[in-house]
Design an enzyme around this catalytic site. Structure first.
Site: not given
Ligand code: S3P
Length: 432
Positions: A168, A314
């Site tokens: 993210q 996840d």
């Molecule tokens: C996601 C990244 C993950 C994941 C989330 C979706 C994404 O989070 O836990 O369900 O789509 O980039 P983080 O980047 O905070 O690890």
């Protein structure tokens, strides 16, 4: 809503896994600023995607929707419009963090909020790099929490080292980097999911990958591309968990995305001795997909840590469940990020699996320890409003002498609205 899940005597049959949430977010966001039109098929239709869709429409993007299909008319890199009201990411961390990167590139003012749970999740991890790039961005609690007020534009490229491996955060910086005056590089401590960079490359952006470093050169434009979204590996994981712990199971999961930056859970299952194999491997655009065949398995405990955690972030609750059925001990280290998800997933996983008889505990800030071989039994659980916990508990329910009662079962709507239907389908198929 409460759901009661009962042991299924034999777990057989097949499911086609609905579209991937992460890929769908990116397909909407990137095509929204592309040139041309794009069709996104087999899209994820959960609440998180609805949040991204609402934000993009308020930014003036034309998107029409059929049940699991979107038709997007790209507004162009500089075609988004200042919204007349605040934007809401609802409960979606991905929407909030990716959208803030996109908005940091816009020469106008936006306020981005979310629902209660999301308002307590950390946003300093995106505020800091976006400010370094030149965006004006303010957040609640001393610039650590949303709502965020963003006035973007005139960004500079950065060479940014992230503290945590987070797709993210990486994607947020890369989205802002599309609008910068020079190259942007993100250096991560470990691999996180790479859907953003794959899709940017497919849309004509010059992307460089060097180990954990990703660079992009700001493009003049992005070309809209049709995306056939692969099935969500994170959704498939609940069925994989149910099958390996069930005494009499063999199921086929069709059309699952098997991008290596997502499949740490599969690697760990293999290390534990699980009977799982991929068939019919193929590409859906830039993303690899396969059918996954998974069976009842004799499992042994494992120890895992920092290098693999982002690739199974996840799936950690499902892994804890699986580990309860293994021989020996499983240790999941360096998993502190789990505390910052829809619930504190270290505490909630330990609390709920313990109610079902698993021998699971937390140690320090970031470790889960599971002693395998416990006799699990039915019980009354809660999802804590966390979709992944609800589905992990349901996976336990089909495999143990229950029943397992799950309060807050509606939370599955966030990522997998047809989960309970699919559970009924698999249970019915298993009875014949
Ligand atoms: C996601 C990244 C993950 C994941 C989330 C979706 C994404 O989070 O836990 O369900 O789509 O980039 P983080 O980047 O905070 O690890």
């Amino acid at each position: 809503m409460r759901k009661t899940v009962n042991l299924v005597p034999s777990l057989t049959g097949e499911l086609t896994i609905p579209g991937d949430k992460s890929v769908t977010h990116r397909a909407l966001l990137l095509n929204a600023i592309g040139r041309g039109k794009a069709k996104v098929t087999n899209a994820s239709c959960g609440e998180d995607i609805a949040a991204t869709l609402d934000c993009l429409r308020l930014l003036g993007v034309n998107i029409t929707q059929k049940p699991d299909e979107f038709l997007i008319t790209g507004a162009g890199l500089h075609g988004l419009k200042e919204p007349s009201t605040i934007l809401s990411a609802s409960q979606s961390g991905t929407t909030m963090r990716l959208m803030s990167g996109l908005l940091a590139g816009q020469d106008f003012m936006t306020v981005l909020t979310g629902d209660r749970g999301l308002l307590s999740r950390p946003m300093d991890r995106v505020i800091e790099p976006l400010r370094e790039m030149g965006a004006t961005i303010l957040g609640r609690k001393n610039d650590t929490l949303a709502p965020l007020a963003i006035r973007g534009g005139h960004l500079h490229g950065v060479d940014y080292k992230t503290k945590v491996a987070s797709a993210q955060v990486k994607s947020c910086i890369l989205l802002a980097g599309l609008y910068a005056d020079s190259q942007t590089t993100v250096n991560e401590p470990a691999y996180s999911r790479d859907h953003t960079e794959l899709m940017m490359a497919a849309m004509g952006v010059k992307v460089g990958v060097n180990g954990h470093s990703i660079s992009i050169t700001p493009p003049k434009e992005l070309t809209c591309v049709d995306i056939n979204v692969p099935g969500d590996f994170s959704s498939a994981a609940f069925w994989m968990a149910a099958a390996v712990i069930h005494p009499n199971a063999k199921i086929t999961l069709r059309n699952v995305g098997v991008n290596q930056t997502r499949t740490g859970f599969l690697d760990v299952l293999e290390k534990m001795g699980a009977k799982v194999r991929l068939e019919n491997k193929r590409m859906a655009g830039a993303e690899p997909v396969a059918d996954i065949i998974v069976e009842s398995s004799n499992l042994r405990g494992v120890e895992i840590g920092a290098d693999i955690i982002p690739r199974l972030i996840d799936e950690a609750p499902s892994l804890a469940l699986v580990a309860a059925f293994a021989s020996g001990m499983t240790v999941i280290r360096d998993a502190g990020e789990l505390r910052l998800k829809e619930s504190d997933r270290i505490s909630t996983t330990v609390e709920e699996l313990s109610k079902l008889g698993a021998k699971v505990s937390e140690e320090g800030t970031s470790t889960i320890i599971i002693e395998g071989g416990a006799r699990m039994h039915g019980g009354k659980c809660t999802s804590h409003g966390d979709h992944r916990l609800a589905m992990t508990l349901a996976a336990a329910g089909v495999a143990i002498k229950g029943p397992v009662k799950i309060d807050g079962a509606e939370s599955v709507d966030k990522s997998y609205p047809t989960f309970w239907k699919d559970l009924a389908k698999l249970s019915a198929a298993s009875r014949v």
